[in-house]
Design a protein around this motif. Sequence first.
Motif, PDB file in Angstrom:
ATOM      1  N   GLU A 188       1.045  -1.247   0.091  1.00  0.00           N
ATOM      2  CA  GLU A 188       0.244  -0.055   0.031  1.00  0.00           C
ATOM      3  C   GLU A 188       0.787   1.424   0.373  1.00  0.00           C
ATOM      4  O   GLU A 188       0.793   2.502  -1.064  1.00  0.00           O
ATOM      5  CB  GLU A 188      -0.746   0.486   1.586  1.00  0.00           C
ATOM      6  CG  GLU A 188      -1.890   1.291   1.299  1.00  0.00           C
ATOM      7  CD  GLU A 188      -2.928   1.405   2.451  1.00  0.00           C
ATOM      8  OE1 GLU A 188      -3.537   2.150   2.625  1.00  0.00           O
ATOM      9  OE2 GLU A 188      -2.890   0.456   3.582  1.00  0.00           O
ATOM     10  N   SER A 189       2.001   1.176   0.916  1.00  0.00           N
ATOM     11  CA  SER A 189       2.975   2.451   1.104  1.00  0.00           C
ATOM     12  C   SER A 189       3.502   2.540   0.016  1.00  0.00           C
ATOM     13  O   SER A 189       3.857   3.623  -0.827  1.00  0.00           O
ATOM     14  CB  SER A 189       4.052   2.325   2.369  1.00  0.00           C
ATOM     15  OG  SER A 189       4.756   1.190   1.480  1.00  0.00           O
ATOM     16  N   GLU A 192       0.562   4.463  -3.246  1.00  0.00           N
ATOM     17  CA  GLU A 192       0.672   5.792  -2.189  1.00  0.00           C
ATOM     18  C   GLU A 192       1.881   6.155  -2.485  1.00  0.00           C
ATOM     19  O   GLU A 192       2.080   7.848  -3.814  1.00  0.00           O
ATOM     20  CB  GLU A 192       0.380   5.776  -0.904  1.00  0.00           C
ATOM     21  CG  GLU A 192       0.021   6.641  -0.980  1.00  0.00           C
ATOM     22  CD  GLU A 192       0.178   6.755   0.957  1.00  0.00           C
ATOM     23  OE1 GLU A 192      -1.611   7.608   1.560  1.00  0.00           O
ATOM     24  OE2 GLU A 192       0.661   6.905   1.823  1.00  0.00           O
ATOM     25  N   THR A 209      -6.180   4.579  -0.751  1.00  0.00           N
ATOM     26  CA  THR A 209      -5.298   3.662  -1.105  1.00  0.00           C
ATOM     27  C   THR A 209      -6.090   2.356   0.067  1.00  0.00           C
ATOM     28  O   THR A 209      -5.677   3.213   1.151  1.00  0.00           O
ATOM     29  CB  THR A 209      -4.192   3.538  -1.393  1.00  0.00           C
ATOM     30  OG1 THR A 209      -3.220   4.408  -0.034  1.00  0.00           O
ATOM     31  CG2 THR A 209      -2.901   3.835  -2.328  1.00  0.00           C
ATOM     32  N   TYR A 210      -6.700   1.597  -0.133  1.00  0.00           N
ATOM     33  CA  TYR A 210      -7.071   0.167   1.072  1.00  0.00           C
ATOM     34  C   TYR A 210      -6.012  -0.813   1.029  1.00  0.00           C
ATOM     35  O   TYR A 210      -5.737  -1.440  -0.154  1.00  0.00           O
ATOM     36  CB  TYR A 210      -8.460   0.714   0.634  1.00  0.00           C
ATOM     37  CG  TYR A 210      -8.874   1.595   0.713  1.00  0.00           C
ATOM     38  CD1 TYR A 210      -9.080   2.502   2.617  1.00  0.00           C
ATOM     39  CD2 TYR A 210      -9.220   2.578  -0.081  1.00  0.00           C
ATOM     40  CE1 TYR A 210      -9.636   3.506   2.479  1.00  0.00           C
ATOM     41  CE2 TYR A 210     -10.180   3.390  -0.029  1.00  0.00           C
ATOM     42  CZ  TYR A 210     -10.402   4.335   0.775  1.00  0.00           C
ATOM     43  OH  TYR A 210     -10.765   5.183   1.719  1.00  0.00           O
ATOM     44  N   ALA A 211      -4.972  -1.212   1.934  1.00  0.00           N
ATOM     45  CA  ALA A 211      -4.641  -2.592   1.808  1.00  0.00           C
ATOM     46  C   ALA A 211      -6.104  -3.967   1.953  1.00  0.00           C
ATOM     47  O   ALA A 211      -6.590  -3.676   3.755  1.00  0.00           O
ATOM     48  CB  ALA A 211      -3.641  -2.918   2.802  1.00  0.00           C
ATOM     49  N   VAL A 216      -4.710  -4.270  -3.115  1.00  0.00           N
ATOM     50  CA  VAL A 216      -4.076  -2.750  -2.995  1.00  0.00           C
ATOM     51  C   VAL A 216      -5.132  -2.134  -3.429  1.00  0.00           C
ATOM     52  O   VAL A 216      -4.716  -2.150  -4.408  1.00  0.00           O
ATOM     53  CB  VAL A 216      -3.169  -2.333  -2.918  1.00  0.00           C
ATOM     54  CG1 VAL A 216      -2.958  -1.100  -2.436  1.00  0.00           C
ATOM     55  CG2 VAL A 216      -2.339  -2.997  -1.807  1.00  0.00           C
TER      56      VAL A 216
END
Length: 410
Positions: A188-189, A192, A209-211, A216
């Motif tokens: 996710e990071s 992003e 963003t959502y894990a 993701v």
Amino acid sequence: MRAGILSIGEELLRGDVVDTNAAFLAREASQLGLRVESISAQGDSLPALSGAVERSLRTVDVTICTGGLGPTADDLTREAIAAALGEEMRIQPDLLADLEGRFASMGRRMPERNTKQATLISSAEAIPNPNGTAPGWYVSRGTRVVAALPGPPREMRPMWQNWVKPRLEAMLDGKVAMLSLLTFGLGESAVEEKLDDIIQGNPRVVVATYAKESAVEVHITARADTLEESRHLLFQTEAHIRQRLGEVIFGSGTETLSSATLDAAAQNGMSIAVMESCTGGALASMITDTAGSSNSFRGGVVAYTREAKERYGVPSEVIERHGIISAETALAMADAARFLFHSDIGLGTTGVAGSDPVEDRPSGTVFIALSGNSLRETREIHRPGDRPFIKRFASLCALDLLRRQLRHGA
């Protein structure tokens, strides 16, 4: 507009039930454009519960409650809302007739205690519940809204999507267009970070963003004065994101990595077979969870031991020379799967899903291989975790390897 979420039930406070409703509603409300300011849980005490509703009415514009709409004595959400607003609950003949009809259709007489589920206050409308006996409440009082929904997710979610969400959306300024893109292969990071300038680029477009368990998600919400303009902003942002992330994106909306891979196989006219070791059948299960999988999936075997691998066609000299946990053995398994099932593509998985090292390979080491008409490829992954996690992650990586290669004509 500000929103608060109130989850109701002693079972939540005891930890007997995991509150997935709050996470779902917080995300849904945020994507609508509401600012979620509080999430709380409350037990089945009428004074405490009515106090919680009163506080929420003072501090936020929209209060979303879940739970406490059943027929038993400790289901007190209706009573709490009525007390907080100083209104009286009254039985509604049409709701009562619907309830009695539902029980009659099951060949049962409605218990007297279910009558409370047919009540409303004057400022409330009933929210239809096609999957249960508990109608919801939608309360509009001045500039404040209270939506009360049942606790079971299979009842709550359709009621939210089909009834409450459109009502709240109509209250917000402008028109909203939304889209979710699904990715695999980056955390996710990292996703992003790649999208940072797009995320910061336009105040009318929210990119978040959502894990998730197997992906993701990149969610895009565009708001403008007209639906046409909001859709233009949405599709423009989507195009920028797709250009930035490329083949990391495997689908959108409710697609899964399995469905995206099988769609690609069908489009290419390719059939698939698998031979699994460390994934223990999880890969085949993931494939066959997808509707229409029989159009492309020929079959698979779980060859867990060395003897089983050799019996199904893996050369003993490959294992002897390179070991069971190796790229070469995974590739030999993929070849053997193709031969066994007369398929265009074979996938092989071998690795260490247990906690102890095998052949000096640490836990979480997995080799995945693809054998195709014009391609032979292997991938080595290292992802520590418990056995179910490693099996699931390795299966997803195998699907992703196949999906990417199908894009290039495996």
